[in-house]
Scaffold this motif. Sequence first.
Motif, mmCIF file in Angstrom:
data_model
loop_
_atom_site.group_PDB
_atom_site.id
_atom_site.type_symbol
_atom_site.label_atom_id
_atom_site.label_comp_id
_atom_site.label_asym_id
_atom_site.label_seq_id
_atom_site.Cartn_x
_atom_site.Cartn_y
_atom_site.Cartn_z
ATOM 1 N N GLU A 103 35.546 99.896 59.895
ATOM 2 C CA GLU A 103 36.660 99.855 58.962
ATOM 3 C C GLU A 103 37.126 101.270 58.698
ATOM 4 N N CYS A 104 38.438 101.449 58.690
ATOM 5 C CA CYS A 104 39.014 102.757 58.356
ATOM 6 C C CYS A 104 38.574 103.144 56.947
ATOM 7 N N LEU A 105 38.015 104.346 56.830
ATOM 8 C CA LEU A 105 37.515 104.815 55.533
ATOM 9 C C LEU A 105 38.652 105.024 54.548
ATOM 10 N N ASN A 106 39.866 105.182 55.071
ATOM 11 C CA ASN A 106 41.002 105.444 54.203
ATOM 12 C C ASN A 106 41.680 104.163 53.744
ATOM 13 N N CYS A 107 42.033 103.277 54.689
ATOM 14 C CA CYS A 107 42.878 102.129 54.336
ATOM 15 C C CYS A 107 42.181 100.775 54.466
ATOM 16 N N GLY A 108 41.038 100.716 55.186
ATOM 17 C CA GLY A 108 40.345 99.438 55.337
ATOM 18 C C GLY A 108 40.739 98.667 56.584
ATOM 19 N N ASN A 109 41.707 99.171 57.358
ATOM 20 C CA ASN A 109 42.062 98.551 58.636
ATOM 21 C C ASN A 109 40.840 98.541 59.556
ATOM 22 N N VAL A 110 40.825 97.630 60.496
ATOM 23 C CA VAL A 110 39.710 97.579 61.444
ATOM 24 C C VAL A 110 40.125 98.220 62.760
ATOM 25 N N ILE B 18 38.760 106.894 60.943
ATOM 26 C CA ILE B 18 40.118 106.864 60.389
ATOM 27 C C ILE B 18 41.003 106.188 61.432
ATOM 28 N N CYS B 19 41.725 105.139 61.031
ATOM 29 C CA CYS B 19 42.469 104.324 62.001
ATOM 30 C C CYS B 19 43.710 105.066 62.518
ATOM 31 N N ASP B 20 44.281 104.512 63.583
ATOM 32 C CA ASP B 20 45.444 105.136 64.223
ATOM 33 C C ASP B 20 46.612 105.314 63.257
ATOM 34 N N ILE B 21 46.810 104.331 62.379
ATOM 35 C CA ILE B 21 47.950 104.393 61.451
ATOM 36 C C ILE B 21 47.745 105.524 60.451
ATOM 37 N N CYS B 22 46.533 105.651 59.926
ATOM 38 C CA CYS B 22 46.261 106.734 58.972
ATOM 39 C C CYS B 22 46.287 108.098 59.663
ATOM 40 N N GLU B 23 45.939 108.123 60.962
ATOM 41 C CA GLU B 23 45.937 109.379 61.723
ATOM 42 C C GLU B 23 47.353 109.865 62.036
HETATM 43 ZN ZN LIG Z 1 43.553 103.541 58.061
#
Ligand SMILES: [Zn+2]
Lengths: 199, 199
Positions: A57-64, A69-74
Amino acid sequence: MGNATQDIENLIELMAKLPGLGPRSARRAVLHMIKKRALIMTPLADVLSEVAVTARECLNCGNVGTSDICDICEADKRATGELCVVEDVADLWAMERAGGFKGRYHVLGGTLSALDAVGPDDLQIPKLRDRVAAEGITEVILALNATVDGQTTAHYIADELEGSGVTVTTLAQGVPIGGELDYLDDGTISAALKARKSF
Amino acid sequence: MGNATQDIENLIELMAKLPGLGPRSARRAVLHMIKKRALIMTPLADVLSEVAVTARECLNCGNVGTSDICDICEADKRATGELCVVEDVADLWAMERAGGFKGRYHVLGGTLSALDAVGPDDLQIPKLRDRVAAEGITEVILALNATVDGQTTAHYIADELEGSGVTVTTLAQGVPIGGELDYLDDGTISAALKARKSF
Ligand SMILES: [Zn+2]
Ligand SMILES: [Zn+2]
């Protein structure tokens, strides 16, 4: 399961635990996999072993995804100041499939629920406040399901964010009453997003 | 699938190929697995890798197991002289769950079908004749689905076995018209088996 050996019985039992599959469809799925060994079973075993290790899970937004850190947050270009709040990852993916949203997400991990004793601290609501402050968010879009709990949660968050200077919006009418995002066609979600209104 | 990385997208695509799962239920299943990693995903990956290597069709009857000759064909006590003919492995398993049958099976691998151009040689019908002779079979029980193709196939096999000295029976009325064995409750199958009649 008859005389299927223990491994096959275990496989059927595990498959039957997946949402949408019962014992009968699990048996059918396993027989289908065995018939299509090269096409389905072996690749599925390989990718499942891979994902079982790499999924996080993305530590920032919770996306899987497969990184902390997920691609969207990156992605810098998604730092638009818009933050879309969803109940779960399936809803985030539904929003992405619909297209049209260029900002980032925040996965709550559920909704407030008196019945199930889910309070704000059981969800990612404290973290939402932190992110709004830390990431220079100007608009929070509440993309919650049009259920009683979803709308209760939306009102709670709107109250929480009052005075923080952020605009709080919600998806436009177009999401049917009682409807869940992940069941809607992409066009409906997309139109509701475009016509979003002040909350 | 939004920004799910390639492995996760591949996993969803493979899961969506299983009978009973579409893209949406495949996404839900994958998210559920990721959430229940230790409980479902890791064990599922392990057992799937195992079964992808070990699963095989019984060379004698067509049952699915993990050895060249399945447990039922191996068991001496199941050499009762009764041979139960089924369309597919799921039906064999349904018969075993129902209980009450002590003999062996023969999986046809489908039914005769004019529409789909399936003839006797596309099914395990030649092999059925061989087994009847080689295994000292005294009764062939036709446990085929109560569909047009299932019943056409039953009549064809009964004609083929005429003069071979073997008794041909079929499951009793009790299997609903158009019904498929694997959908029936165990009691119905069991009762139909007990009341089986000469074909
Ligand atoms: Zn994220
Ligand atoms: Zn066998």
